[in-house]
Write a protein that holds these residues in place. Structure first.
Motif, PDB file in Angstrom:
ATOM      1  N   ARG A   9       0.826  -1.203   0.000  1.00 18.44           N
ATOM      2  CA  ARG A   9       0.000   0.000   0.000  1.00 18.44           C
ATOM      3  C   ARG A   9       0.863   1.257   0.000  1.00 18.44           C
ATOM      4  O   ARG A   9       0.495   2.275  -0.573  1.00 18.44           O
ATOM      5  N   TYR A  10       2.008   1.181   0.684  1.00 17.02           N
ATOM      6  CA  TYR A  10       2.921   2.324   0.757  1.00 17.02           C
ATOM      7  C   TYR A  10       4.304   1.889   0.269  1.00 17.02           C
ATOM      8  O   TYR A  10       5.230   1.713   1.069  1.00 17.02           O
ATOM      9  N   SER A 388       1.964   7.427  -2.912  1.00 14.18           N
ATOM     10  CA  SER A 388       1.997   5.992  -2.619  1.00 14.18           C
ATOM     11  C   SER A 388       0.870   5.264  -3.334  1.00 14.18           C
ATOM     12  O   SER A 388       1.055   4.175  -3.870  1.00 14.18           O
ATOM     13  N   LYS A 389      -0.327   5.858  -3.341  1.00 15.13           N
ATOM     14  CA  LYS A 389      -1.463   5.223  -4.015  1.00 15.13           C
ATOM     15  C   LYS A 389      -1.227   5.141  -5.512  1.00 15.13           C
ATOM     16  O   LYS A 389      -1.564   4.144  -6.160  1.00 15.13           O
ATOM     17  N   PHE A 392       1.227   2.438  -6.092  1.00 21.56           N
ATOM     18  CA  PHE A 392       0.578   1.144  -5.901  1.00 21.56           C
ATOM     19  C   PHE A 392      -0.211   0.730  -7.140  1.00 21.56           C
ATOM     20  O   PHE A 392      -0.148  -0.414  -7.576  1.00 21.56           O
TER      21      PHE A 392
END
Length: 413
Positions: A9-10, A388-389, A392
């Motif tokens: 996720r991160y 981060s998103k 991802f």
């Protein structure tokens, strides 16, 4: 290291986590060969890996003094925390603890897990203490004596008012801030500022209040007797008994009280920033700054979060690794406090009874950070969440593409 789910996720946590893992492994390999020092550093790794890591940057003499200081106070805290010890037995131990640190034959069995080991083999800590320079010994003895007396006072006294709350936090942690300042002065690496006592005390209060807030459930469920440090002057506005916050039907009141507790803790931020800005030695600065940033991050997670009354709320390991990796200068500190203040601000509900007070506090903190820090020349914790998103999504698409190619290749065969 952090969990696989958190890393996916991160993904930008991965590199700081790897760096932190390597630093921890390196620190564990550098444990001194002497039995008493080996015990002290091994125990420090067990009771606080992150703190152990940040003090590794200090020079050997200062690192030894801070390590012993921390373990002496952890042992003192273990006695205070153990609710199975009768009051008439506990109080004299707390009051006399500053004398026990000179006695290599003294130990007292209490606590659990690694804390029980610390207490059973406390003679190693005493042996290490006796090897420190006299200036360090005097600072540690003085703070231990004052802290033990303060803890003994609150064994027999409830935290009723906000003044009681501040006084208890002074004994439990404000004195730690004062003690560290004395140790840094004894090392001749730092100098006193005119307001050093006030700002050093505030750094301790900020950390202690953060811990008291996040540890509500652990303290209230302590057996054989609960430990309660939230002041009645605050929680009494919302419920009849502090335990009531565990009940689902009291969730709204619980969160409102929680928000007032967080707002109270934010009163110490300006002094904390002033204290950090006064430090001159880079290693000392980093060892003091990282816990303060973790505290404001933890308060941000706790604010308006009913999970404080249901389970555990703490910063993810990857974010802590990122804080450790990025905290080098005062600009980094101002940036981190600014980011977390912005994050907390987005969580404020205008219907909350203390919303205006909270928002005013946050605006003041942000103003201090803007006026003193170069905020645009650093990575933002807030923006990183969005980044981060995006990373991802890209990683997921790439992984999906690899799987598709692999499956098609197998079909051809």
């Amino acid at each position: 290291m952090g969990s696989l789910g958190a890393m996916l996720r991160y993904p930008d946590d991965i590199y700081p986590l790897l760096k932190m893992k390597r630093a921890i492994e390196k620190a564990e390999k550098q444990i001194p060969p002497e039995p008493h020092w080996g015990f002290c550093y091994s125990m420090l790794h067990k009771v606080s890996r992150s703190f152990s890591l940040v003090i590794q940057q200090l020079n050997t003499e200062l690192r030894n003094a801070v390590c012993v200081f921390y373990l002496v106070l952890r042992a003192l805290d273990t006695v205070e925390d153990d609710t199975s010890i009768p009051t008439d037995e506990k109080v004299p131990i707390l009051i006399a603890f500053h004398r026990h640190i000179y006695d290599t034959d003294w130990h007292y069995s209490c606590g659990t897990k690694e804390y029980k080991i610390l207490m059973d083999q406390f003679h190693h800590v005493s042996a290490a203490f006796l090897e420190l320079e006299k200036g360090y010994q005097e600072a540690i003895e003085d703070i231990t004596k004052r802290m033990g007396a303060g803890m003994a006072k609150f064994i027999c006294k409830e935290v009723e008012t906000i003044d009681d709350y501040d006084e208890y936090c002074h004994y439990a942690a404000g004195l730690v801030g004062l003690g560290l300042s004395k140790i840094f002065i004894a090392s001749e690496l730092e100098i006193l500022t005119p307001d050093w006592k006030q700002i050093s005390n505030s750094t301790g209060l900020f950390l202690q209040k953060t811990n008291i807030i996040k540890d509500y459930l652990e303290d209230i469920n302590e057996r054989p007797k609960s430990r309660m440090f939230w002041p009645r002057e605050i929680w009494g506005k919302y419920v009849d008994k502090l335990e009531d916050f565990k009940n689902e039907e009291k969730a709204t009141k619980a969160v409102q009280c929680l928000n007032e507790m967080v707002t109270n803790a934010l009163n110490h931020v300006e002094d904390c920033l002033k204290s950090l800005a006064s430090l001159r030695d880079p290693a000392i600065f980093q060892s003091c700054a990282i816990p303060q940033i973790v505290a404001i991050g933890t308060l941000t997670l706790c604010y308006n979060n009913v999970q404080v009354f249901r389970g555990v709320v703490r910063m993810r390991r990857g974010l802590i690794a990122k804080v450790i990796d990025r905290t080098k200068t005062m600009d980094d500190v101002y940036g981190a406090f600014y980011d977390f203040s912005c994050m907390l601000q987005t969580k404020v509900d205008n219907n909350d009874p203390n919303a205006m007070k909270t928002l005013n506090r946050l605006e003041t903190i942000k103003k201090v950070c803007r006026e003193n820090g170069v905020l645009h020349k650093r990575k933002s914790y807030v923006n990183d969440e969005t980044q981060s998103k995006a990373i991802f999504v890209v990683m997921f698409v790439l992984l999906l593409a690899i799987v598709v190619v692999y499956l098609k290749a197998n079909q051809r065969k």
